[in-house]
Every structure is written in C-alpha cells, then in structure tokens.
Scaffold this motif. Structure first.
Motif, PDB file in Angstrom:
ATOM      1  N   ALA A 167       0.810  -1.216   0.000  1.00  0.00           N
ATOM      2  CA  ALA A 167       0.000   0.000   0.000  1.00  0.00           C
ATOM      3  C   ALA A 167       0.846   1.270   0.000  1.00  0.00           C
ATOM      4  O   ALA A 167       0.311   2.366  -0.170  1.00  0.00           O
ATOM      5  CB  ALA A 167      -0.925   0.002   1.221  1.00  0.00           C
ATOM      6  N   LEU A 168       2.157   1.128   0.185  1.00  0.00           N
ATOM      7  CA  LEU A 168       3.043   2.283   0.234  1.00  0.00           C
ATOM      8  C   LEU A 168       3.617   2.595  -1.141  1.00  0.00           C
ATOM      9  O   LEU A 168       3.579   1.765  -2.051  1.00  0.00           O
ATOM     10  CB  LEU A 168       4.200   2.005   1.206  1.00  0.00           C
ATOM     11  N   THR A 169       4.172   3.789  -1.282  1.00  0.00           N
ATOM     12  CA  THR A 169       4.895   4.115  -2.511  1.00  0.00           C
ATOM     13  C   THR A 169       6.274   3.466  -2.469  1.00  0.00           C
ATOM     14  O   THR A 169       6.746   3.049  -1.401  1.00  0.00           O
ATOM     15  CB  THR A 169       5.064   5.632  -2.655  1.00  0.00           C
ATOM     16  N   ALA A 170       6.926   3.382  -3.621  1.00  0.00           N
ATOM     17  CA  ALA A 170       8.264   2.802  -3.683  1.00  0.00           C
ATOM     18  C   ALA A 170       9.236   3.569  -2.787  1.00  0.00           C
ATOM     19  O   ALA A 170      10.095   2.971  -2.131  1.00  0.00           O
ATOM     20  CB  ALA A 170       8.761   2.790  -5.125  1.00  0.00           C
ATOM     21  N   ASP A 171       9.102   4.898  -2.757  1.00  0.00           N
ATOM     22  CA  ASP A 171       9.981   5.707  -1.902  1.00  0.00           C
ATOM     23  C   ASP A 171       9.736   5.419  -0.424  1.00  0.00           C
ATOM     24  O   ASP A 171      10.684   5.338   0.369  1.00  0.00           O
ATOM     25  CB  ASP A 171       9.763   7.198  -2.184  1.00  0.00           C
ATOM     26  N   GLU A 172       8.466   5.275  -0.049  1.00  0.00           N
ATOM     27  CA  GLU A 172       8.143   4.964   1.341  1.00  0.00           C
ATOM     28  C   GLU A 172       8.689   3.592   1.729  1.00  0.00           C
ATOM     29  O   GLU A 172       9.214   3.412   2.835  1.00  0.00           O
ATOM     30  CB  GLU A 172       6.632   5.007   1.547  1.00  0.00           C
ATOM     31  N   ARG A 173       8.579   2.635   0.829  1.00  0.00           N
ATOM     32  CA  ARG A 173       9.129   1.306   1.112  1.00  0.00           C
ATOM     33  C   ARG A 173      10.644   1.368   1.243  1.00  0.00           C
ATOM     34  O   ARG A 173      11.235   0.726   2.113  1.00  0.00           O
ATOM     35  CB  ARG A 173       8.743   0.321   0.005  1.00  0.00           C
ATOM     36  N   GLY A 174      11.272   2.155   0.391  1.00  0.00           N
ATOM     37  CA  GLY A 174      12.725   2.292   0.460  1.00  0.00           C
ATOM     38  C   GLY A 174      13.180   2.864   1.788  1.00  0.00           C
ATOM     39  O   GLY A 174      14.183   2.421   2.354  1.00  0.00           O
ATOM     40  N   ALA A 175      12.431   3.838   2.293  1.00  0.00           N
ATOM     41  CA  ALA A 175      12.789   4.445   3.576  1.00  0.00           C
ATOM     42  C   ALA A 175      12.651   3.451   4.721  1.00  0.00           C
ATOM     43  O   ALA A 175      13.424   3.480   5.682  1.00  0.00           O
ATOM     44  CB  ALA A 175      11.909   5.670   3.828  1.00  0.00           C
ATOM     45  N   LEU A 176      11.687   2.552   4.615  1.00  0.00           N
ATOM     46  CA  LEU A 176      11.473   1.564   5.675  1.00  0.00           C
ATOM     47  C   LEU A 176      12.441   0.401   5.607  1.00  0.00           C
ATOM     48  O   LEU A 176      12.944  -0.077   6.623  1.00  0.00           O
ATOM     49  CB  LEU A 176      10.041   1.015   5.603  1.00  0.00           C
ATOM     50  N   LEU A 177      12.718  -0.059   4.386  1.00  0.00           N
ATOM     51  CA  LEU A 177      13.483  -1.292   4.218  1.00  0.00           C
ATOM     52  C   LEU A 177      14.982  -1.067   4.069  1.00  0.00           C
ATOM     53  O   LEU A 177      15.766  -1.998   4.272  1.00  0.00           O
ATOM     54  CB  LEU A 177      12.960  -2.063   2.997  1.00  0.00           C
TER      55      LEU A 177
END
Length: 273
Positions: A167-177
C-alpha cells in the motif's frame, strides 16, 4: 546486536551523568526507553546482551528490567531466561484512539473468522518499520500458532507485512526497508528488494498476500488489507497455521478472509466503489 554508544553507569558522578544524559532521573528514563527499543527490535534479549549493547553493568540492566517487569512493560520468558515486551505496552498503545477503535471494531470479525477457518487470525498495523500485531483470535485446534499479540514482525517476511508494504509508494518502502538486501529468516525468505517489489506488485493487484515459511519454518499465512474512510490501508488481517494443515491457496479461506477485511473496513468508514 549493533553496539550502541556507551551510557554512564550507576556509579557515574552526577556531573558526568548530567553531561551524558542529563539528571539521574532523566538518565534512568532514557535507559528504560533504550531497553524497550532493544526488545522491540530483537524480540527476545538477555540481561548480558542488553547490558553489552548499552555499555552498562549487568546489575544495572537487571534493575532496569525488574522495574519494567513490575510495570508489565516487559515480561520474562522463563524457559529461555530472556526478556520481551509485555502486555503493558499494548495497554499504552490502546490509549491511542484510532488504534483502540480499530481493535474494537475488528474483534468480532477476527473471532468469527478464526472459528470458521479453524486457524489463528491476527490484526496487524504498521509501526516503526514493522508489522505489529495488535489483536489475535485463536481457532479451535489444540495445535495452533503462538501468541503474536504485541510482536513486531518483519514486513518483507510476513503476509500482513506484505499487505502493508504494497500500500506504500516505492519511496516509502525504500525508507522503511533500507538497502537492496533484506534480513533472511529461513531459506524461503525474500532477501532482495527486486524480488520483493515484484511480489508486491502481485499483492497490490490481487488484494491479498501469502507468506510460506518465510518467517518461521512450518508457518504459512494469508492476509488482506483493512482500509479507512479514505480508502487508505491501515491494517492487515491474516490467517495463519502450520504448513501441514493450513492451505492459504484454498478459495474458501481467501473468500472468508476478504469478507472479514471488507466488513472491518466498512466499520472503519470505508465505502467500496
């Protein structure tokens, strides 16, 4: 565990304590918070591990843990002698109105689904880069999965985590992972961002996610999203069970889980198009 900056110990002079972390009272609060952060990250940790990471004596770490246990913020696993977050954390989290409302609204549907699927059902939300399980309903089987309430589980290796990530954007996933490599838990864990991104595209398209022995050997799960009044994914509902007994690809399981996810979403104000 990655070493943290050393913290002055109990015998440190007041001036040094103030220089490092303020007054002794502030220092104690800081240390207690650090213990909770370590346990949130590691799941289970012993006195020696916590003391080593914080740069304090074992006796000091033991006193900190004792105080947190007394407040039920931490509990001890007596079989292994290690510590983990306690139910007091959940009580504090439940004071957050939105989360409390979600748990209250979802509860009846979790129990109904657990009874029909005859397996464990969990409700998870995204917090600090993890999928944290905030409620659980157990099926009637005597052989079930563990109590996951309060557990912080990895996003990339769990069905609920994948639903939340999709449900997140690619940028949001990158920040988390973070980087391109992801922690491995079993031989089936997706450890590259590229493979995970491919699977998340499928999750977003299908509206459901599976995890087959990716976090624990023998554990399989299936999850769907829960949406709020804006259509934003705020949680994941999952059904999980032993690999030898639970088949997440069974159409009737997916249908029942989707119905539960939709009903909880409606209770949270969601209106399907």
């Amino acid at each position: 565990m990655a070493p943290a900056a050393p913290v002055a110990d109990a015998g440190t002079a007041p001036e040094a304590a103030a220089e490092i972390g303020g007054s002794p009272g502030v220092q104690s609060v800081d240390r207690a918070a650090t213990v909770l952060q370590i346990l949130a990250r590691e799941g289970l940790a012993g006195v020696s591990e916590i003391a080593a990471e914080m740069g304090i004596h074992k006796s000091t770490a033991s006193r900190l843990l004792g105080a947190l246990v007394a407040r039920e913020l931490v509990q001890q696993d007596h079989e292994r002698g290690k510590y983990q977050l306690g139910f007091g954390i959940l009580r504090l989290a439940a004071a957050i109105p939105g989360r409390l409302n979600l748990v209250q609204e979802a509860g009846p549907y979790l129990r109904e689904l657990a009874a029909s699927a005859r397996e464990t059902v969990n409700l998870a939300v995204l917090r600090s880069g993890y999928a944290v399980n905030v409620d659980q309903a157990r099926g009637p089987s005597t052989l079930g999965t563990q109590d996951w309430v309060g557990s912080l589980t990895p996003l990339h290796a769990t069905a609920s985590g994948k639903v939340l990530l999709a449900a997140l954007t690619a940028d949001e996933r990158g920040a988390l992972l973070g980087g391109t490599r992801l922690p491995r838990f079993t031989s089936r864990t997706l450890t590259t961002r590229a493979r995970l991104e491919d699977e998340l595209l499928e999750v977003a398209h299908a509206g459901s996610a599976t995890a087959r022995e990716e976090y624990e050997i023998g554990l399989v799960s299936l999850a769907v999203p829960v949406r709020d009044h804006r259509g934003v994914v705020i949680a994941g509902i999952s059904v999980s069970g032993p690999e030898f007994r639970f088949d997440p690809s069974a159409p009737e399981v997916l249908a029942a889980l989707q119905d539960a996810g939709l009903e909880v979403s409606r209770r949270m104000g969601y209106s399907p198009a």
